[in-house]
Design an enzyme around this catalytic site. Structure first.
Site, PDB file in Angstrom:
ATOM      1  N   SER A 161      -0.040  -8.400   0.713  1.00  0.00           N
ATOM      2  CA  SER A 161       0.126  -6.961   0.482  1.00  0.00           C
ATOM      3  C   SER A 161      -1.162  -6.167   0.621  1.00  0.00           C
ATOM      4  CB  SER A 161       0.666  -6.705  -0.926  1.00  0.00           C
ATOM      5  OG  SER A 161       1.902  -7.340  -1.089  1.00  0.00           O
ATOM      6  N   ARG A 215       5.108   5.169   7.452  1.00  0.00           N
ATOM      7  CA  ARG A 215       5.213   5.379   6.001  1.00  0.00           C
ATOM      8  C   ARG A 215       3.852   5.199   5.328  1.00  0.00           C
ATOM      9  NH1 ARG A 215       4.030   2.310   1.120  1.00  0.00           N
ATOM     10  NH2 ARG A 215       5.508   2.915  -0.480  1.00  0.00           N
ATOM     11  N   VAL A 216       3.537   6.097   4.431  1.00  0.00           N
ATOM     12  CA  VAL A 216       2.310   6.008   3.634  1.00  0.00           C
ATOM     13  C   VAL A 216       2.716   6.006   2.169  1.00  0.00           C
ATOM     14  CG1 VAL A 216       0.226   7.289   2.963  1.00  0.00           C
ATOM     15  CG2 VAL A 216       0.829   7.066   5.385  1.00  0.00           C
ATOM     16  N   GLY A 217       2.099   5.148   1.381  1.00  0.00           N
ATOM     17  CA  GLY A 217       2.443   5.058  -0.043  1.00  0.00           C
ATOM     18  C   GLY A 217       1.497   5.854  -0.914  1.00  0.00           C
ATOM     19  N   ASP A 218       1.430   5.473  -2.177  1.00  0.00           N
ATOM     20  CA  ASP A 218       0.608   6.195  -3.152  1.00  0.00           C
ATOM     21  C   ASP A 218      -0.886   5.858  -3.040  1.00  0.00           C
ATOM     22  OD1 ASP A 218       1.533   3.558  -4.058  1.00  0.00           O
ATOM     23  OD2 ASP A 218       0.247   3.949  -5.796  1.00  0.00           O
ATOM     24  N   GLY A 250       5.344   3.017  -4.135  1.00  0.00           N
ATOM     25  CA  GLY A 250       4.511   4.199  -3.964  1.00  0.00           C
ATOM     26  C   GLY A 250       5.263   5.505  -4.097  1.00  0.00           C
TER      27      GLY A 250
HETATM   28  N1  ASP Z   1       1.759   0.945  -4.072  1.00  0.00           N
HETATM   29  C1  ASP Z   1       1.897   0.297  -2.792  1.00  0.00           C
HETATM   30  C2  ASP Z   1       2.653   1.188  -1.861  1.00  0.00           C
HETATM   31  O1  ASP Z   1       3.662   1.757  -2.248  1.00  0.00           O
HETATM   32  C3  ASP Z   1       2.607  -1.019  -2.861  1.00  0.00           C
HETATM   33  C4  ASP Z   1       2.040  -2.017  -3.816  1.00  0.00           C
HETATM   34  O2  ASP Z   1       1.655  -1.685  -4.931  1.00  0.00           O
HETATM   35  O3  ASP Z   1       1.979  -3.204  -3.444  1.00  0.00           O
HETATM   36  O4  ASP Z   1       2.270   1.270  -0.710  1.00  0.00           O
END
Ligand code: ASP
Length: 328
Positions: free
Chosen positions: A85, A216-219, A242
């Protein structure tokens, strides 16, 4: 927890007590008590936080800079081939392409982030370059990659790691996308640190959700969502789905709650309550928060059980299980 995770957890817990410069800390001692404020202090998400904290700690001792420390710490995870990840070895999106997000922030408000970046081994260092060498806060996609080339970052070959390729091939059989709450799917590293003089910094780096839509972009690269740091108050970082974290501006919320007088623990619990209230299908959503205040007190909380974090102090580097709103 998978056997692999259990093994990593046990072996790292064993070695954590022998890390250079860190002596044993009683793992029964809760770092959550109000009285346990301590400096310097480095905190990071999940079991890979142990080796990341160790590198961060060594860097802090070497340069005295908490910013250098939080960058060096998560660079360790960006190279961890076992971690699917974080870094270029992470699981790809639906098209089979690994894209990375990262952010870094100092307590004086300086920050830099990159999102949807390809071929860069250390997106955290690219985020730092955005902070230090551009008038901007965030660069994304091809622009971020071009900036990386201009800054002399090597471009890595676009090829999935053997582990990621194996998982992607399995996934392609069904091509179903459903965020799963287990920890295998949420291994982003968020790190926050406080030096002896009370300066704070934080970093966050991820390959994001596996099999996300392309683009896609997360937090993690969103300042205020995956990371927020303010020397006047404290710092917070997040891991998990995210979208659910962005919806409540999770890390900023926690820092603002601490500004209003909540302890780091109370602030993390309130953020989880807010997240649970604002997101549907909460049984399928895992999210966890870490926080420290400028006194060196610690907080951590998650939606579901299973979230843990590593804490490094002068007395040791240990893994701690965070509490959760939902019980097993
Ligand atoms: N927070 C991350 C995201 O949504 C995923 C993760 O915590 O592994 O991109």
């Amino acid at each position: 927890m998978s056997q692999r995770r259990k093994f990593i957890k046990q072996s790292l817990l064993g070695s954590a007590l022998l890390l250079p410069g860190l002596s044993a800390l009683n793992s029964q001692a809760s770092p959550l008590k109000k009285s346990s404020g301590t400096k310097p202090l480095i905190l990071s998400t999940w079991v890979h936080g142990l080796p990341a904290n160790a590198d961060a700690w060594a860097k802090l001792k070497q340069t005295g800079s908490i910013l250098d420390a939080v960058e060096a710490g998560v660079r360790n995870t960006e190279l961890d081939m076992e971690n699917l990840s974080v870094g270029l070895q992470g699981l790809p999106d639906r098209e089979g392409i690994t894209t990375l997000d990262a952010s870094i922030m100092c307590g004086d408000g300086s920050c830099g982030t990159v999102a949807f970046v390809r071929q860069v081994k250390h997106p955290i260092s690219l985020a730092r370059a955005v902070m230090e060498k551009t008038p901007h806060v965030m660069l994304v996609g091809e622009g971020a990659r071009q900036f990386a080339i201009a800054q002399g970052f090597p471009m890595e070959e676009e090829k999935l790691s053997p582990n990621a390729q194996k998982e992607y091939d399995k996934w392609k059989v069904t091509s179903k996308y459903k965020p799963i709450i287990n920890i295998e799917n949420h291994d982003t590293i968020g790190m926050i640190g406080l030096d002896a003089a009370g300066k704070l910094a934080g970093s966050c780096t991820t390959s994001g959700l596996s099999y996300k839509m392309h683009g896609r972009v997360g937090d993690s690269p969103i300042i205020g969502a995956g990371l927020f740091v303010d020397d006047e108050v404290g710092a917070a970082t997040a891991t998990g789905l995210g979208e659910s974290i962005i919806r409540i501006c999770g890390s900023f919320l926690i820092v603002e709650l601490m500004r209003q007088g909540r302890s780091p623990q109370e602030a993390c619990e309130e953020a989880v309550r807010r997240l649970v209230a604002k997101n549907k299908n909460i049984k399928d959503i895992q999210a966890g928060f870490l926080a420290i205040n400028k006194e060196g007190e610690v907080g951590a909380f998650a939606v579901h059980p299973g979230f843990n974090y590593a804490v490094a102090t002068e007395s040791g580097n240990v893994l701690v299980d965070a509490g959760s709103q939902f019980k097993p």
